[in-house]
Design an enzyme around this catalytic site. Structure first.
Site, PDB file in Angstrom:
ATOM      1  N   GLU A 107     -11.787  18.358 -40.461  1.00  0.00           N
ATOM      2  CA  GLU A 107     -10.850  17.717 -41.393  1.00  0.00           C
ATOM      3  C   GLU A 107     -11.544  17.409 -42.707  1.00  0.00           C
ATOM      4  O   GLU A 107     -12.758  17.485 -42.797  1.00  0.00           O
ATOM      5  CB  GLU A 107     -10.380  16.367 -40.812  1.00  0.00           C
ATOM      6  CG  GLU A 107      -9.675  16.477 -39.496  1.00  0.00           C
ATOM      7  CD  GLU A 107      -9.577  15.120 -38.789  1.00  0.00           C
ATOM      8  OE1 GLU A 107      -9.862  14.086 -39.408  1.00  0.00           O
ATOM      9  OE2 GLU A 107      -9.228  15.144 -37.610  1.00  0.00           O
ATOM     10  N   ARG A 159     -10.365  -2.337 -42.522  1.00  0.00           N
ATOM     11  CA  ARG A 159     -11.360  -2.229 -41.479  1.00  0.00           C
ATOM     12  C   ARG A 159     -12.207  -3.491 -41.345  1.00  0.00           C
ATOM     13  O   ARG A 159     -12.576  -3.901 -40.251  1.00  0.00           O
ATOM     14  CB  ARG A 159     -12.263  -1.036 -41.792  1.00  0.00           C
ATOM     15  CG  ARG A 159     -13.063  -0.658 -40.613  1.00  0.00           C
ATOM     16  CD  ARG A 159     -13.958   0.489 -40.945  1.00  0.00           C
ATOM     17  NE  ARG A 159     -15.302  -0.028 -40.887  1.00  0.00           N
ATOM     18  CZ  ARG A 159     -16.385   0.674 -41.058  1.00  0.00           C
ATOM     19  NH1 ARG A 159     -16.296   1.937 -41.343  1.00  0.00           N
ATOM     20  NH2 ARG A 159     -17.551   0.136 -40.956  1.00  0.00           N
ATOM     21  N   CYS A 207     -25.327  21.942 -90.363  1.00  0.00           N
ATOM     22  CA  CYS A 207     -25.370  22.558 -91.695  1.00  0.00           C
ATOM     23  C   CYS A 207     -25.160  21.556 -92.827  1.00  0.00           C
ATOM     24  O   CYS A 207     -25.326  21.901 -93.987  1.00  0.00           O
ATOM     25  CB  CYS A 207     -24.328  23.674 -91.809  1.00  0.00           C
ATOM     26  SG  CYS A 207     -22.643  23.058 -91.857  1.00  0.00           S
ATOM     27  N   TYR A 237      -3.233   9.420 -45.511  1.00  0.00           N
ATOM     28  CA  TYR A 237      -3.312  10.455 -44.484  1.00  0.00           C
ATOM     29  C   TYR A 237      -3.810   9.825 -43.192  1.00  0.00           C
ATOM     30  O   TYR A 237      -4.774   9.059 -43.207  1.00  0.00           O
ATOM     31  CB  TYR A 237      -4.280  11.576 -44.876  1.00  0.00           C
ATOM     32  CG  TYR A 237      -3.656  12.650 -45.738  1.00  0.00           C
ATOM     33  CD1 TYR A 237      -2.430  13.226 -45.396  1.00  0.00           C
ATOM     34  CD2 TYR A 237      -4.303  13.107 -46.883  1.00  0.00           C
ATOM     35  CE1 TYR A 237      -1.866  14.215 -46.181  1.00  0.00           C
ATOM     36  CE2 TYR A 237      -3.739  14.101 -47.670  1.00  0.00           C
ATOM     37  CZ  TYR A 237      -2.515  14.648 -47.313  1.00  0.00           C
ATOM     38  OH  TYR A 237      -1.961  15.628 -48.086  1.00  0.00           O
ATOM     39  N   LYS A 259     -21.334  15.761 -45.726  1.00  0.00           N
ATOM     40  CA  LYS A 259     -21.040  15.466 -47.124  1.00  0.00           C
ATOM     41  C   LYS A 259     -21.182  16.677 -48.032  1.00  0.00           C
ATOM     42  O   LYS A 259     -21.792  17.677 -47.676  1.00  0.00           O
ATOM     43  CB  LYS A 259     -22.024  14.393 -47.613  1.00  0.00           C
ATOM     44  CG  LYS A 259     -21.921  13.087 -46.867  1.00  0.00           C
ATOM     45  CD  LYS A 259     -20.917  12.197 -47.492  1.00  0.00           C
ATOM     46  CE  LYS A 259     -21.629  11.012 -48.116  1.00  0.00           C
ATOM     47  NZ  LYS A 259     -20.705  10.051 -48.666  1.00  0.00           N
ATOM     48  N   LYS A 301     -12.782  14.708 -45.548  1.00  0.00           N
ATOM     49  CA  LYS A 301     -13.178  13.296 -45.579  1.00  0.00           C
ATOM     50  C   LYS A 301     -12.591  12.692 -46.856  1.00  0.00           C
ATOM     51  O   LYS A 301     -13.082  12.926 -47.962  1.00  0.00           O
ATOM     52  CB  LYS A 301     -14.692  13.142 -45.570  1.00  0.00           C
ATOM     53  CG  LYS A 301     -15.116  11.680 -45.460  1.00  0.00           C
ATOM     54  CD  LYS A 301     -16.584  11.542 -45.157  1.00  0.00           C
ATOM     55  CE  LYS A 301     -16.941  10.108 -44.824  1.00  0.00           C
ATOM     56  NZ  LYS A 301     -16.628   9.159 -45.888  1.00  0.00           N
TER      57      LYS A 301
HETATM   58  S1  IVH Z   1     -12.670   9.372 -38.445  1.00  0.00           S
HETATM   59  C1  IVH Z   1     -14.309   7.092 -35.009  1.00  0.00           C
HETATM   60  N1  IVH Z   1     -11.714  11.059 -40.198  1.00  0.00           N
HETATM   61  O1  IVH Z   1     -14.808   7.846 -43.529  1.00  0.00           O
HETATM   62  C2  IVH Z   1     -14.103   7.872 -36.244  1.00  0.00           C
HETATM   63  N2  IVH Z   1     -12.774   9.108 -41.008  1.00  0.00           N
HETATM   64  O2  IVH Z   1     -17.117   6.114 -41.546  1.00  0.00           O
HETATM   65  C3  IVH Z   1     -13.431   7.093 -37.293  1.00  0.00           C
HETATM   66  N3  IVH Z   1     -12.745   8.900 -43.464  1.00  0.00           N
HETATM   67  O3  IVH Z   1     -14.374   4.750 -43.888  1.00  0.00           O
HETATM   68  C4  IVH Z   1     -13.317   7.756 -38.585  1.00  0.00           C
HETATM   69  N4  IVH Z   1     -11.671  10.776 -43.857  1.00  0.00           N
HETATM   70  O4  IVH Z   1     -12.070   5.770 -43.527  1.00  0.00           O
HETATM   71  C5  IVH Z   1     -12.365   9.898 -40.004  1.00  0.00           C
HETATM   72  N5  IVH Z   1     -10.775  12.662 -41.632  1.00  0.00           N
HETATM   73  C6  IVH Z   1     -11.419  11.484 -41.441  1.00  0.00           C
HETATM   74  C7  IVH Z   1     -11.814  10.671 -42.512  1.00  0.00           C
HETATM   75  C8  IVH Z   1     -12.507   9.482 -42.257  1.00  0.00           C
HETATM   76  C9  IVH Z   1     -12.224   9.704 -44.401  1.00  0.00           C
HETATM   77  C10 IVH Z   1     -13.461   7.633 -43.764  1.00  0.00           C
HETATM   78  C11 IVH Z   1     -13.088   6.486 -42.905  1.00  0.00           C
HETATM   79  C12 IVH Z   1     -14.334   5.662 -42.849  1.00  0.00           C
HETATM   80  C13 IVH Z   1     -15.407   6.667 -43.082  1.00  0.00           C
HETATM   81  C14 IVH Z   1     -16.118   6.975 -41.796  1.00  0.00           C
END
Ligand code: IVH
Length: 683
Positions: free
Chosen positions: A120, A143, A425, A229, A320, A122
């Site tokens: 997926e 969170r 110039c 999302y 990353k 990030k």
């Molecule tokens: S999964 C147990 N999936 O990245 C797994 N996190 O530390 C829980 N994030 O702040 C996270 N895109 O908000 C997951 N496709 C994605 C994500 C994602 C962004 C963020 C999440 C968290 C950090 C992970």
């Protein structure tokens, strides 16, 4: 309507509106016209006003309704919100390391099958947990520390993409985890609006999202456009979990939750690497920021076997991309001159690694942008380098601006102002009204513009010097053999013999072509000068109108605007060009070198009976071809247009003249046959 009927109607309306919301905000595929949607919405509002008991919190009318809070309440997460391990090795080896770890933990050997992963994006926003009870959104929480977050339900409700009620047969309890973020277009629009109102702008989309969700006043949050999302689950009850993570996401999409379509189930390390590379390609064209991709073991059974280390699952990793933004300090602000004379303010920076390269210069775009961002020497700034785009200064970190200057109450460095003269110039810098870009006026003499100016000068439609192309101009300029177009006419075989790969024969050919170009027309010469906004057609008009160069050079803007099709912008460009002494000097040198044209050609235009008149030719004339008629008109200082308008002076009509003749009659334009045309010209 009795209360029972009202309740039934309200329920129908709510479902209908939710369905349209889903189509519009989640699927991005509107199902009805806005006006119809509005009328459903107003009907529901009216019903709820008449029967307040119907106004449940899951009603689409209740997205923005909450009062400002003194503070957020704490929310204890039934299932902790974990974070994921971040793989900072941005190369393919980062994906291999994760796959190797997973296989080791699962005791898989080389002979065993590769592992399937859900891959997926990030998202770069703020993690949120949404709690749906019997399909109705009852809580949104941040969170926090993973165990306890903040209750931001009011603000979450303002996010249009988050359904207030789930579609289909939702389980009794469903907690959805995902990311709230601000899309780039929404970020740009919001900032543009703020700027117009003279209010503070957001530094980047992520700060925008985080700041909005943590607004105590939901009306403020509602003003900031956010997206969402879903990417996982929290607590659930009464739901038969799918067997895979990708199956969970499919199910969430089925409940009407937004799930990003840029996801895939891939196999083994190679699958992960491929996904990482594909999304990296896409990164800059996505409408939102991502800082990497996330890999998750797809099978939920395997996820359970893998379990957790401290607060991170062993079955997931964030891989990353190189950061596109970094902080650094401004050491100087200078201006750069482009090939066309465009002046760009540039910040010289303490070198910083961003977007995969070391950046020491970043553009400030133009004077207005530099002022708006108020970048000053000594400032700490956010620098952004996305993909192959030129690095730019996004914003100043105002909290880190150096304190007062030593001598008084001024800040250490003054605000940026554009210099008056070109740093290359020395010619004047001018910024035409209504234009964002300032330019150097030394088109013919400015070294920064030399190559461009020479290529244009030698072009086929200008002085037509055959053989003087890109590569040669490059060499002539880089070796300081030619500085201005006038230098071309001083070239000898000797100078050229020194050039790389220049055979004697081609040097001879070039010199012959330069010699030949000396005899030209006034129109070509004017065009060759490369005056801003003066193209070929305008150059012809100017040549016809003035008949000689000195008259053109002496003309003021009023006189210039008497030339057909020359307006204030073009007139100002011309005046600016000839006001620059360096340009005039080069023109004198060109004339001295023997560049000439028959003054007064073509046909003492000013005295011609048809000077400046516009003709349209239509039908077949008895003796003249179209081209012959056109040549005659142009030679006499007239113009030929393709279609009839109010600006047409004459239509010359022959046999089988069609709609142009009709139009001329409608507009009352003079219509001539060939004989009358000849008489007019000779009059
Ligand atoms: S999964 C147990 N999936 O990245 C797994 N996190 O530390 C829980 N994030 O702040 C996270 N895109 O908000 C997951 N496709 C994605 C994500 C994602 C962004 C963020 C999440 C968290 C950090 C992970």
């Amino acid at each position: 309507m009795d209360p029972q009927q009202a309740a039934a109607r309200a329920e129908t309306l709510r479902r209908e509106i939710e369905r349209h919301n889903h189509a519009y905000y989640v699927l991005d595929a509107p199902t009805i016209p806005d006006a119809e949607y509005d009328s459903l919405f107003r009907e529901l509002q009216a019903l709820e006003a008449a029967h307040p008991a119907l106004r449940g919190t899951d009603s689409p009318t209740q997205r923005v309704g909450g009062k400002p809070l003194p503070e957020f309440a704490a929310v204890r997460h039934a299932v902790p919100m974990l974070s994921i391990r971040t793989e900072t090795d941005t190369e393919p080896s980062g994906a291999r390391a994760f796959d190797a770890r997973v296989r080791r933990e699962l005791d898989l050997g080389d002979a065993d099958d590769p592992v399937d992963y859900a891959a997926e994006l990030k998202f770069d926003g703020l993690a949120i947990s949404l709690r749906y009870e019997n399909g109705v959104l009852v809580q949104g929480a941040t969170r926090g520390d993973g165990e306890t977050g903040e209750d931001v339900t009011q603000n979450i409700r303002t996010v249009r993409r988050i359904p207030l009620r789930l579609l289909g047969a939702a389980p009794p309890l469903l907690e959805v985890r995902g990311e709230v973020f601000m899309s780039r277009p929404d970020f740009e629009r919001y900032n543009a609006k703020q700027r117009a109102l003279g209010r503070a702008t957001l530094v980047n989309p992520r700060n925008g999202a985080a700041g909005s969700i943590r607004q105590l006043d939901p009306a403020m949050a509602a003003e900031r456009p956010l997206s969402f999302y879903a990417y996982g689950l929290g607590d659930t009850r009464g739901w038969d979990l799918p067997a895979t993570h990708s199956g969970v996401l499919d199910a969430l999409a089925g409940f009407g939750l937004p799930v990003c379509e840029r996801r895939a189930v891939v196999t083994g390390a190679d699958g992960l690497i491929g996904f990482h590379a594909r999304m990296r390609e896409l990164r800059d064209s996505l409408p939102f920021d991502i800082d990497g991709v996330v890999y998750k073991v797809n099978s939920l059974a395997l996820q359970r076997r893998l379990g957790f280390v401290t607060r991170e699952p062993r079955w997931a990793v964030a891989h990353k991309y190189p950061a596109e933004e970094a902080l650094t300090t401004v050491e100087a602000i200078e201006v750069q001159v482009g090939r066309t004379g465009a002046i760009t303010p540039v910040a010289r920076l303490a070198p910083v690694f961003v977007g995969g390269v070391t950046v020491a210069n970043a553009t400030l775009h133009n004077e207005a942008e530099a002022r708006r961002k108020d970048v000053r020497i000594g400032d700490t700034v956010v620098v952004r380098r996305a993909g192959d785009v030129i690095p730019e200064v996004v914003a100043v970190v105002m909290e880190r601006r150096p304190k007062k200057g030593l001598l008084g109450d001024e800040t250490l460095h003054p605000a940026f102002v554009l210099p008056k003269n070109c740093p290359v110039c020395g010619c004047a810098i001018e910024r035409p009204e209504d234009e964002a870009i300032a330019r150097c006026t030394g088109g013919l003499v400015c070294p920064a513009q030399r190559k461009q100016a020479l290529l244009h000068f030698a072009g086929r439609r200008a002085m037509d010097i055959e053989g003087l192309g890109d590569r040669l101009v490059e060499q002539l300029v880089d070796n300081a053999i030619v500085k201005t177009p006038a230098d071309l006419y001083k070239l000898g075989l000797l100078a050229m013999a020194n050039l790389e790969r220049m055979a004697e024969k081609s040097a001879g050919n070039l010199l012959a072509a330069i010699e030949k170009s000396k005899a030209t027309t006034l129109a070509r010469f004017i065009f060759a000068l490369g005056i801003r906004n003066v193209g070929e057609a305008t150059a012809k008009d100017l040549a016809r109108f003035f008949g000689n160069l000195d008259a053109l050079m002496a003309a003021d803007t009023d006189r210039l605007q008497q030339v057909p099709d020359v307006g204030p912008v073009v007139a100002a460009s011309i005046v600016r060009f000839f006001a620059e002494p360096h340009n005039v000097e080069v023109i004198e040198q060109l004339r001295a070198a023997g560049v000439h044209w028959s003054e007064g050609e073509p046909a003492a235009a000013a005295s011609s009976p048809i000077a400046g008149k516009t003709f349209v030719l239509t039908g077949t004339l008895p003796t003249l071809t179209r081209d012959e008629a056109r040549d005659m008109i142009e030679a006499m200082g007239g113009k030929v247009a393709g279609s009839v308008s109010k600006k047409t002076d004459y239509v010359v009509a022959g046999v089988e003249a069609g709609s142009k003749l009709d139009k001329a009659q409608d507009l009352g334009v003079s219509i001539l046959d060939e004989t009358q045309f000849r008489e007019l010209i000779l009059s």
